[in-house]
Design a protein around this motif. Sequence first.
Motif, PDB file in Angstrom:
ATOM      1  N   ARG A 193       0.814  -1.213   0.000  1.00 44.35           N
ATOM      2  CA  ARG A 193       0.000   0.000   0.000  1.00 44.35           C
ATOM      3  C   ARG A 193       0.854   1.273   0.000  1.00 44.35           C
ATOM      4  NH1 ARG A 193      -5.084  -1.917   2.044  1.00 44.35           N
ATOM      5  NH2 ARG A 193      -5.316  -3.849   0.890  1.00 44.35           N
ATOM      6  N   CYS A 194       2.068   1.157  -0.440  1.00 40.13           N
ATOM      7  CA  CYS A 194       2.991   2.291  -0.464  1.00 40.13           C
ATOM      8  C   CYS A 194       2.418   3.484  -1.222  1.00 40.13           C
ATOM      9  CB  CYS A 194       4.319   1.850  -1.077  1.00 40.13           C
ATOM     10  SG  CYS A 194       5.587   3.123  -1.082  1.00 40.13           S
ATOM     11  N   ASP A 195       1.540   3.226  -2.185  1.00 39.69           N
ATOM     12  CA  ASP A 195       0.961   4.334  -2.951  1.00 39.69           C
ATOM     13  C   ASP A 195       0.202   5.309  -2.054  1.00 39.69           C
ATOM     14  OD1 ASP A 195      -0.892   2.136  -2.649  1.00 39.69           O
ATOM     15  OD2 ASP A 195      -2.209   3.110  -4.106  1.00 39.69           O
ATOM     16  N   HIS A 196      -0.330   4.828  -0.936  1.00 36.30           N
ATOM     17  CA  HIS A 196      -1.015   5.722   0.002  1.00 36.30           C
ATOM     18  C   HIS A 196      -0.009   6.657   0.684  1.00 36.30           C
ATOM     19  CE1 HIS A 196      -4.870   3.705  -0.406  1.00 36.30           C
ATOM     20  NE2 HIS A 196      -4.220   2.560  -0.332  1.00 36.30           N
ATOM     21  N   VAL A 197       1.139   6.106   1.054  1.00 37.83           N
ATOM     22  CA  VAL A 197       2.198   6.920   1.659  1.00 37.83           C
ATOM     23  C   VAL A 197       2.731   7.902   0.617  1.00 37.83           C
ATOM     24  CG1 VAL A 197       4.417   6.886   2.876  1.00 37.83           C
ATOM     25  CG2 VAL A 197       2.766   5.025   3.237  1.00 37.83           C
ATOM     26  N   ASP A 198       2.910   7.407  -0.608  1.00 35.05           N
ATOM     27  CA  ASP A 198       3.382   8.275  -1.693  1.00 35.05           C
ATOM     28  C   ASP A 198       2.427   9.445  -1.931  1.00 35.05           C
ATOM     29  OD1 ASP A 198       5.547   6.569  -2.093  1.00 35.05           O
ATOM     30  OD2 ASP A 198       4.632   5.559  -3.821  1.00 35.05           O
ATOM     31  N   ALA A 199       1.126   9.195  -1.804  1.00 32.35           N
ATOM     32  CA  ALA A 199       0.146  10.264  -2.018  1.00 32.35           C
ATOM     33  C   ALA A 199       0.314  11.362  -0.978  1.00 32.35           C
ATOM     34  CB  ALA A 199      -1.273   9.699  -1.975  1.00 32.35           C
ATOM     35  N   VAL A 200       0.548  10.984   0.264  1.00 36.34           N
ATOM     36  CA  VAL A 200       0.776  11.992   1.310  1.00 36.34           C
ATOM     37  C   VAL A 200       2.115  12.680   1.065  1.00 36.34           C
ATOM     38  CG1 VAL A 200       1.042  12.389   3.790  1.00 36.34           C
ATOM     39  CG2 VAL A 200      -0.646  10.731   2.964  1.00 36.34           C
ATOM     40  N   PHE A 201       3.136  11.914   0.710  1.00 27.09           N
ATOM     41  CA  PHE A 201       4.455  12.484   0.392  1.00 27.09           C
ATOM     42  C   PHE A 201       4.313  13.581  -0.662  1.00 27.09           C
ATOM     43  CE2 PHE A 201       8.284  12.361  -2.320  1.00 27.09           C
ATOM     44  CZ  PHE A 201       9.269  12.666  -1.378  1.00 27.09           C
ATOM     45  N   GLY A 202       3.492  13.335  -1.676  1.00 27.07           N
ATOM     46  CA  GLY A 202       3.300  14.303  -2.752  1.00 27.07           C
ATOM     47  C   GLY A 202       2.668  15.610  -2.310  1.00 27.07           C
ATOM     48  N   THR A 203       2.011  15.618  -1.159  1.00 24.88           N
ATOM     49  CA  THR A 203       1.381  16.847  -0.657  1.00 24.88           C
ATOM     50  C   THR A 203       2.326  17.682   0.204  1.00 24.88           C
ATOM     51  OG1 THR A 203       0.524  15.877   1.405  1.00 24.88           O
ATOM     52  CG2 THR A 203      -0.855  15.672  -0.584  1.00 24.88           C
ATOM     53  N   LEU A 204       3.483  17.123   0.543  1.00 24.10           N
ATOM     54  CA  LEU A 204       4.419  17.835   1.422  1.00 24.10           C
ATOM     55  C   LEU A 204       5.169  18.914   0.652  1.00 24.10           C
ATOM     56  CD1 LEU A 204       5.874  14.725   3.299  1.00 24.10           C
ATOM     57  CD2 LEU A 204       4.098  16.299   4.103  1.00 24.10           C
ATOM     58  N   PRO A 205       5.607  19.966   1.334  1.00 23.71           N
ATOM     59  CA  PRO A 205       6.400  20.999   0.658  1.00 23.71           C
ATOM     60  C   PRO A 205       7.677  20.407   0.047  1.00 23.71           C
ATOM     61  CG  PRO A 205       5.712  21.741   2.841  1.00 23.71           C
ATOM     62  CD  PRO A 205       5.362  20.279   2.745  1.00 23.71           C
ATOM     63  N   ALA A 206       8.136  21.012  -1.024  1.00 23.45           N
ATOM     64  CA  ALA A 206       9.302  20.500  -1.755  1.00 23.45           C
ATOM     65  C   ALA A 206      10.521  20.311  -0.848  1.00 23.45           C
ATOM     66  CB  ALA A 206       9.649  21.436  -2.915  1.00 23.45           C
ATOM     67  N   GLY A 207      10.781  21.249   0.040  1.00 23.07           N
ATOM     68  CA  GLY A 207      11.936  21.127   0.929  1.00 23.07           C
ATOM     69  C   GLY A 207      11.842  19.934   1.863  1.00 23.07           C
ATOM     70  N   VAL A 208      10.651  19.652   2.338  1.00 20.18           N
ATOM     71  CA  VAL A 208      10.427  18.506   3.219  1.00 20.18           C
ATOM     72  C   VAL A 208      10.570  17.214   2.423  1.00 20.18           C
ATOM     73  CG1 VAL A 208       8.744  17.335   4.700  1.00 20.18           C
ATOM     74  CG2 VAL A 208       8.991  19.823   4.804  1.00 20.18           C
ATOM     75  N   ARG A 209      10.036  17.190   1.207  1.00 15.02           N
ATOM     76  CA  ARG A 209      10.200  16.004   0.356  1.00 15.02           C
ATOM     77  C   ARG A 209      11.671  15.732   0.100  1.00 15.02           C
ATOM     78  NH1 ARG A 209       6.081  18.476  -2.767  1.00 15.02           N
ATOM     79  NH2 ARG A 209       7.575  18.769  -4.458  1.00 15.02           N
ATOM     80  N   GLU A 210      12.452  16.778  -0.099  1.00 14.27           N
ATOM     81  CA  GLU A 210      13.891  16.599  -0.325  1.00 14.27           C
ATOM     82  C   GLU A 210      14.571  16.040   0.921  1.00 14.27           C
ATOM     83  OE1 GLU A 210      17.586  16.436  -2.125  1.00 14.27           O
ATOM     84  OE2 GLU A 210      15.584  16.510  -2.969  1.00 14.27           O
ATOM     85  N   GLN A 211      14.199  16.521   2.091  1.00 10.79           N
ATOM     86  CA  GLN A 211      14.772  15.978   3.333  1.00 10.79           C
ATOM     87  C   GLN A 211      14.452  14.495   3.469  1.00 10.79           C
ATOM     88  OE1 GLN A 211      12.961  18.581   6.271  1.00 10.79           O
ATOM     89  NE2 GLN A 211      14.948  19.486   6.724  1.00 10.79           N
ATOM     90  N   ILE A 212      13.233  14.121   3.173  1.00 13.50           N
ATOM     91  CA  ILE A 212      12.838  12.724   3.279  1.00 13.50           C
ATOM     92  C   ILE A 212      13.577  11.893   2.234  1.00 13.50           C
ATOM     93  CG2 ILE A 212      10.907  11.105   2.997  1.00 13.50           C
ATOM     94  CD1 ILE A 212       9.117  13.285   4.306  1.00 13.50           C
ATOM     95  N   ARG A 213      13.696  12.417   1.026  1.00 11.54           N
ATOM     96  CA  ARG A 213      14.446  11.704  -0.024  1.00 11.54           C
ATOM     97  C   ARG A 213      15.874  11.446   0.426  1.00 11.54           C
ATOM     98  NH1 ARG A 213      18.119  11.988  -3.535  1.00 11.54           N
ATOM     99  NH2 ARG A 213      18.665  14.137  -3.115  1.00 11.54           N
ATOM    100  N   GLU A 214      16.525  12.466   0.990  1.00 13.72           N
ATOM    101  CA  GLU A 214      17.905  12.320   1.476  1.00 13.72           C
ATOM    102  C   GLU A 214      17.981  11.313   2.623  1.00 13.72           C
ATOM    103  OE1 GLU A 214      19.304  16.227   2.471  1.00 13.72           O
ATOM    104  OE2 GLU A 214      19.235  16.907   0.378  1.00 13.72           O
ATOM    105  N   LEU A 215      17.016  11.358   3.509  1.00 16.15           N
ATOM    106  CA  LEU A 215      16.962  10.422   4.625  1.00 16.15           C
ATOM    107  C   LEU A 215      16.843   8.987   4.117  1.00 16.15           C
ATOM    108  CD1 LEU A 215      16.441   9.921   7.764  1.00 16.15           C
ATOM    109  CD2 LEU A 215      14.034  10.014   7.135  1.00 16.15           C
ATOM    110  N   VAL A 216      15.926   8.746   3.188  1.00 14.62           N
ATOM    111  CA  VAL A 216      15.726   7.404   2.650  1.00 14.62           C
ATOM    112  C   VAL A 216      16.981   6.933   1.931  1.00 14.62           C
ATOM    113  CG1 VAL A 216      14.401   6.068   0.933  1.00 14.62           C
ATOM    114  CG2 VAL A 216      13.216   7.588   2.532  1.00 14.62           C
TER     115      VAL A 216
END
Length: 182
Positions: free
Chosen positions: A133-156
Motif C-alpha cells: 500500500r505504499c501508494d497511500h504513503v506516496d500520495a501523502v508524500f506528494g502533498t508535502l512541501p518540496a523542501g520537506v520532500r527533499e529531506q525525506i528523499r535524502e533520509l531514505v
Amino acid sequence: PVDVRIKLSAASRLPIRVGPAPSAMRMPTSRRRALARASMSVAVLLATAKVRESGLNAVVLPADQARAAAVAYLYCRMLDTYEDLVADPGTCVAELDRFASRFDSGRLPPPAPIPGELARDDRDRVYLLLIDRCDHVDAVFGTLPAGVREQIRELVRAMATGMAWSTETFARQGGVLRDEPQ
C-alpha cells in the motif's frame, strides 16, 4: 537554543514523543515557527534512529510536521522490511537501492513486492501490506512541501546506503563484525 522535550519509554517499546517545551507555546509566532522547523528536523532524525526499536508518536507536533515525520518513518520501515526479509545479500542490496531510487525521478514507481511466504509472523505480514500500500504513503508524500520532500528523499537514500553497506559487509565477513569501527 531550542528546548525539545523527548520522552523515551523505559524499554524503547512505547512510542517516543517529540515536541516543543510547553513554554514555547507562549512564544511569538516567528519564534514558534523556528522551533517547529527545528522540531521537524529532530523528528525526522529520531524516526531514522528509532525505526528498528519503536514507532514515532508525533501527536504533539503540528499536523503538517506530524505528517512529514510519519511519512519518513513509514518509508524507513519499508526499507527495514526489505533488509529483514530479503535473505540473499545481492538481492537485498538491489532492492534497497531500487526503493531509494524511486525518489530520483518526478514520479514514484511502485516498490518491488516481497513474496508473502517470506513473512515469519503477523508483524511481517503487516509490513508487507505497508509495502503493498505504499501508494497511500506516496500520495501523502506528494502533498508535502518540496523542501520537506527533499529531506525525506535524502533520509531514505542515506538509510538505504547504510543498510546496503551493512548487508554487504556482513555477507563478506560471514555474518560478523570484525573491528570496533564496524
